[in-house]
Structures are given as C-alpha cells and as structure tokens.
Design a protein around this motif. Sequence first.
Motif, PDB file in Angstrom:
ATOM      1  N   VAL A  81       6.635 -68.489   1.508  1.00  0.00           N
ATOM      2  CA  VAL A  81       7.494 -69.668   1.533  1.00  0.00           C
ATOM      3  C   VAL A  81       8.643 -69.390   0.566  1.00  0.00           C
ATOM      4  CG1 VAL A  81       7.671 -72.148   1.089  1.00  0.00           C
ATOM      5  CG2 VAL A  81       5.577 -71.196   2.060  1.00  0.00           C
ATOM      6  N   VAL A  82       9.863 -69.445   1.087  1.00  0.00           N
ATOM      7  CA  VAL A  82      11.039 -69.079   0.289  1.00  0.00           C
ATOM      8  C   VAL A  82      12.078 -70.184   0.387  1.00  0.00           C
ATOM      9  CG1 VAL A  82      10.632 -66.621   0.687  1.00  0.00           C
ATOM     10  CG2 VAL A  82      12.158 -67.898   2.202  1.00  0.00           C
ATOM     11  N   PRO A  83      13.027 -70.216  -0.540  1.00  0.00           N
ATOM     12  CA  PRO A  83      14.135 -71.176  -0.408  1.00  0.00           C
ATOM     13  C   PRO A  83      14.895 -70.951   0.901  1.00  0.00           C
ATOM     14  CG  PRO A  83      14.088 -70.265  -2.616  1.00  0.00           C
ATOM     15  CD  PRO A  83      13.087 -69.477  -1.805  1.00  0.00           C
ATOM     16  N   ALA A  84      15.356 -72.028   1.495  1.00  0.00           N
ATOM     17  CA  ALA A  84      15.996 -71.933   2.808  1.00  0.00           C
ATOM     18  C   ALA A  84      17.263 -71.090   2.791  1.00  0.00           C
ATOM     19  CB  ALA A  84      16.319 -73.337   3.337  1.00  0.00           C
ATOM     20  N   THR A 102      10.232 -73.102  10.110  1.00  0.00           N
ATOM     21  CA  THR A 102      10.717 -74.194   9.269  1.00  0.00           C
ATOM     22  C   THR A 102      10.088 -75.499   9.748  1.00  0.00           C
ATOM     23  OG1 THR A 102      12.633 -74.501  10.707  1.00  0.00           O
ATOM     24  CG2 THR A 102      12.937 -73.087   8.788  1.00  0.00           C
ATOM     25  N   THR A 112      12.899 -75.406   2.324  1.00  0.00           N
ATOM     26  CA  THR A 112      12.206 -74.110   2.321  1.00  0.00           C
ATOM     27  C   THR A 112      12.014 -73.640   3.749  1.00  0.00           C
ATOM     28  OG1 THR A 112       9.987 -75.065   2.377  1.00  0.00           O
ATOM     29  CG2 THR A 112      10.982 -74.720   0.197  1.00  0.00           C
ATOM     30  N   LYS A 113      11.618 -72.388   3.863  1.00  0.00           N
ATOM     31  CA  LYS A 113      11.281 -71.787   5.152  1.00  0.00           C
ATOM     32  C   LYS A 113      10.192 -70.762   4.934  1.00  0.00           C
ATOM     33  CE  LYS A 113      14.982 -68.357   4.729  1.00  0.00           C
ATOM     34  NZ  LYS A 113      16.250 -67.830   5.307  1.00  0.00           N
ATOM     35  N   SER A 114       9.528 -70.389   6.007  1.00  0.00           N
ATOM     36  CA  SER A 114       8.472 -69.393   5.928  1.00  0.00           C
ATOM     37  C   SER A 114       8.934 -68.117   6.618  1.00  0.00           C
ATOM     38  CB  SER A 114       7.189 -69.913   6.596  1.00  0.00           C
ATOM     39  OG  SER A 114       6.217 -68.873   6.659  1.00  0.00           O
TER      40      SER A 114
END
Length: 803
Positions: A722-725, A754, A762-764
């Motif tokens: 999971v990271v910042p978008a 997302t 965030t997004k994966s």
Amino acid sequence: MKFSLTWLKDHLETEASLQEIVDALNAIGLEVEGVEDPAERLAGFRVAEVLTAEKHPDADKLQVLTVDTGEGDPLQVVCGAPNARAGMKGVLGLPGAVVPANGMELRKSAIRGVESNGMMCSVRELELGDEHDGIIELPEDAPVGHSFADYQGSSPVIDVAITPNRPDCMGIYGIARDLAAAGLGTLKPIAFPEFTAEGSCPVEIRTDDPAGCPAFYGRVITGVKNGPSPDWLQQRLKSAGQRPISLLVDLTNYLMLAYGRPAHAYDLARLHGAVVARRAKPGEQVLALNEKTYTLDETMTVIADEKEVHDIAGIMGGENSGVQDDTTDVLLEIAYFDPPTIGVTGRKLGLASDARTRFERGVDPEFLADGLDLLTGLIVELAGGTASEAVHAGAPPSEAKVLQFDAGQTTRLGGVEVPPEEQRRILENLDFAVSDPGSSPGQAWQVTCPPRRHDIEGTADLVEEVVRIHGLDTVESVALPRAEGVARPTASPEQVTERKLRRAAAASGLDEAVTWSFLPEAEAAHFTATDDLWTLANPISEDMKVMRPSLLPGLLVAAKRNADRGAAGTRLFELGRRYFRGQDGMSDERATLGIVLAGEKTARGWASGKATHFDAFDAKALALSLLETAGAPADKLMVMGEAGEQFHPGQSATLRLGPKKVLARFGMLHPATLKAFDLDGPVAAVELFLDAIPAKKGAAGFARATFAPPALQAVTRDFAFVVPADLPAGELLRAVRGADKSNIVDARIFDQFTGGSLPEGTKSLALEVTLQPQDKSYKDADLKAISDAVVAAAAKQGAELRG
C-alpha cells in the motif's frame, strides 16, 4: 543559367544536334538541369490571315472573323480584340491547342450563339511578352498556314547549373569555349562592331578605392536614341529569363549574359561632376533600382558623383541615375570589383543580383577594355550616337598564375589515359598557355593560366580540366585496393550506436525522416531561448535562418504536411544533430534521436469501434526500448518531470541517470506547441540525447561479456504494498531492485488497485520479484532475509506491506 540554342550557335560553329550538345555539357561537368522547347508549347498555333471582320449580332465588343489558315475552307472565329480587322495577319490557335498563359485547351464553341473555331491570340496569351491590348499583328509577308513556332524561329532553351567555381561559364561565350575544347565545334571570334571615338571623355572618371575597385573604365556616348530592343535581342534575353526593358538596359544585360561581363549605363543628364569609385560614408543611403533604400557603411564600395551615391558597386545601380526612355546621353561603366568586398556587402544588405553573383565569384579581369568597346559598338550600331575616348582609371589584377604540370599526373590522379599531345590540345583550347616541354621525357610543362580562371590553384585542377574535357564518362569505376587479411572495424562506437538505433527505430514501426538542419526563427525560438539560437550570418533564405536546437520542429512540420495530404497516422523518427552556441563561440553539435507520433495509432474497427490515438506511455515505451538499444542502463533510469514547456506538464517526463543527467524526454506535446505548428492533437514526442549516454567500458564498446546461463532455477516471490497515490511506480521498482543486488535480478509490477478497503489517498501495487541463486539453492532463512530487505527498501518509499 538559361540560354537558347540559337544564342549558343552565335558563338559556336557546330553541326551537333540538341541532344549531342546536352550530352557533351553533362560529360564536361556543366550539368544540364533541363531543356525546354517553346515550339512544343506553341503546337497548334498557326499564321493566319483575317479575310473579313463583321460585328457580332449579339455583342457590341465582339467581332465575327473569317480566317484563312492556308488549309481548306476559311474558319469562323469570334474575337474581342479591338485591333482585329480584315486584311491583317495574326496567330490563330486551332481546336486542341493549349494556351501557354493559362493552360486552357481550345475547343469549338458557341460564343453568344455564334460558332467559334479557335482563338486569335495576344502576346501575353502566348507568353511572348506583357502586351494584351490586342491580338498579335504579323508582317504582311508572314506565310499563311505556317507553324507560328517555326515562323518565329523558336529555339530550345537549355538550363545549365553553373557551380560557384566556374564564373568563366556564367557567360554563354565561356560555355561555347568549353564545348569547342571538347570537340563539338569551333569557337567563333568575338565580333566587335566598328565605331569611331571622337574627343576626350567630358566626365572625370576615377577610383579612390583601389582595394575595392582596382579598375574603373568608362566613356560617354551622346545623341543616342533609346527605345525597344530589336526582336533578336529580345528573344535572346527572354530565353535567359530576362524581361526586355529598353535598348540601353538590354544591351548591358546582353553583355553580362553573353560574356559574363556586368556593365552599367548612367543617364548623363542626371549626374553631377566627377564619377568616382569610393568607399561609402557611414549612414550614407542610396535608392536602388529595385525601389528600396539601403543604408551603407564604410566597408562598402560605391559609385558616386559630387552630389550623391548612384550605385552599390558590383551589385545594383541607383534609381536616380538609371537610363530612361528619353535618355540621349549615357555614361558607360565597366569595372573590376574585389570579389570578397562584393560578397560582404551583398550579405550585409541582404541584396542579391546577377551582377553580384558574377563579381563575387570573379569576372575576367582582362575583358574590361574589350567589353567596353563591344558594348559601345553595339549601342552606336543600334541606338546611334557619338562615343568619346575611353577612360581607364586604375588597372585590374594582371599577374597570371604559372604552374609546373606533369602530364603523367592525369593518369595517377584522374584514372584515365590521355595522350600528352591531347592534353596539350585541351589546355590550349581552354586558353592555357603551355610551354614546350623539350626533348627530355617526363619533363614538366610550364602552364600559364588565363586570369579569368580563378578556380585553378594547383596541378590537380589542371588534371580536372583535362579529364572533364576528355569526358568524365570515360573514367572507369575502379574499386580501391584492399589489404590482405581480416579488415578492422572502421566505424566509431558512435556510428555503430547510430546504426543500431536506426534499425531498432525502423523495426518499431517508425519511418525515418531527413529534415533541414535550418529552421525559421519563430519555430526554433519555440524550442529554446532566443539568445541561445545559432543564427546564420548568410542564410539560404529567411525560412532557413537558424540552426535547429531540437529535431522536433522539423518532424512536426513533416507530420503537418502528411496530415494535410490525408495521412491518418504518422510515426516519424530522425537521427541527427542539434546545434547550440558553445561557450567558446563555436558551434556545439549534439547527436539526438527525435520521434513524433501523430494522428491515429490504430484505425477504427469492428472490435474497438473508434480509432485510438498515441499517448505518453507509447512514447515512454519507445524511449526506454531505444535507450536500451543505445547501451543505456534502462533498469537504472529515473522517471522525473520537467520535460520542457513544449510538453504537457501532466503527461510528460524525463529519463535520467541521477537528478541532473537527462538521457531523454518524452510525452504529449503542449496544446500551445501544437497550435504553433498548426497541428491537431494529440501528438506524442520523444527526444533521446545520445551525447548524454555513458560510453561502454572496454575495447571502445566493441567487446561484450560472454553469456553463461545460471546453473540453478530462478525463484519468484510476489509482494503487495500500500503506497501513497502519488508515488510513481518506477520509484518503488527501483527501491525493490536495489534491496539485494546480488540476488534480485528483476522486478515488475503486475497489478494496481484502488478503492475498496484501502485508505483514501493510497493505492495498492503488486510486484513480482525474481531471485536468482548463484552457487547453492535458497533455504527458508535466505528467502526470509531477502523478503525482509525488500519490505524495508519499500518502506523507505512510504510503502506498507498489505495483509
């Protein structure tokens, strides 16, 4: 340079056909660019006699003519010319003939209800002049029914490309001399009309600028009668593309075109005091014959009287002293001007003329007095008048160049066997003076060059003269000798790279383009700051004024041209140089590959429905692929912004090795860029800066490591973070690849997700990491250590392992 066959035969006694003359010109290095036969354009036009002329029943300004064509019954023709009348002879265009002026094909037609079987033609309609007040009136003895082209004596016009090193052939007499030397006929001596010089010249003539004007010759002719030139003179000037003006002006143009000797005639009544060749005063102005005013400086040579400047020396005369229809007294000027001075003046003023072309290349310094006498004789013969004695102010360069020439060099340098006696004949026929070599075999000749041959600098030039007159087509194609053994590579690493890139770009579906290295200033300024532009001092044209700072403008113009011609999609690449002004003031050239993707990527079809267009990812894929072909470490490249204001800020980026080393830029072009080049978007573009790619180590880039396949099978592990978008996927990939360089050989993203249960913003990202064991298989502890290192490296980018 254009001239008619008739004009050439004024100076060359020959029975050769037109084709033989054309072949000979090409064989001796005077390339024929084209041959135009006016008789072909005048096919279908005949000499005809008007038998009757009656008013048209339904039109006040039209007449119904009965015309005798010399064959069969007279024809009925409707004509609107005011001078059409019974008994006159003119030119009739028959049905099927094409009017040269507008390309209209004549047909039988009804004009206001009256049948017309052709057209009586005017001078302008047949492109014989500008007159259009009425139809052509021919003399009473014109033979009815004859072809008008044959009656007029139309002659084929030959267009020859004269290279800058041959100013001696910028006159028809020089071309005739070369043809005579090649055995195509006999050169006729110049015919000087007789005249008697009476009294001294009433005008003081001198040169106060011996550097810019070493020689200034002139004389006065009083009592001349200016007016239209005779037909023979007008026909010759027209064949050369010149518009006849008046007898006095036409004769000066005739002298220039026939003998390569520019001259000028002044209206004596408009001069004041002495006529002097001098340097211009700073800020001095002159109104030239092209009706433009030029501001001069002290480096320029001018012809002036005691009141004002009248002539930009060697380039163009002044409006205030040019001859008019009512001119009765003239001052003739024939001078020798310094070629570099003329060239510099012309470039500064942006002024081109036939005279400048000849003077800056170098005219014949020996043909001043004879040229003045020839022009004087022609004026006295055709316009009347009384000539004064000539004034010779100064003297032209007269030192002849003498070379030692060994006839054996023709074989060694030219690759063709020419007997010594033939070589001597050729040189002497070209006016080279050849001394007697004596009885000793192999003794060098002493060859004295004619002063007009400014291009002869050494014995190799004499070999060229012999070979070209002997026939360039006689030189056999012979392969260069090749040493025994395996040839060493001759291409540099840069050339090898460029060849690979060309093949790779073409294999990617791109078409190679070759565009100009010069651009209009506005297009160039769109891609760099104006102060950084490399502007030419002497451009070919205003549209080729600046060296290109980028390859994209030329490719965009090509894409626009393709779109205008109906191309749905354009994929172009070009490998060339960008040009900048270096810190030392010299040109800084940088190797670059440019790509433009415009229009449709795929055409509309049953599956997709609509056509698809190129996007930034297409550009990125090409950039990475070609950089890898060029040897750049593609896996280490960073994707960063700041592609330039020409690109769309949200759909473009750069590829870098470190924060400052930019290897490429790619993305969608900015709407303002598309508007500047009149393109409909979207358009993607790429620029690869080949000079920024690091050179390969070892053996100048030619060696490559031996490939040894691994003994053990690779292992893959999947991770989801999971990271910042706003985190670029490439940053996460680079971090993961560097977590354990000895074991991780590859990593790629295979999924993005997302929404759902993920926190907002965030997004994966799911990654597949490839591990390669070296000398032993992995144990669980090894795999856990590597996984921990991957998670730790990802955490530095703000990533958190899912689940």
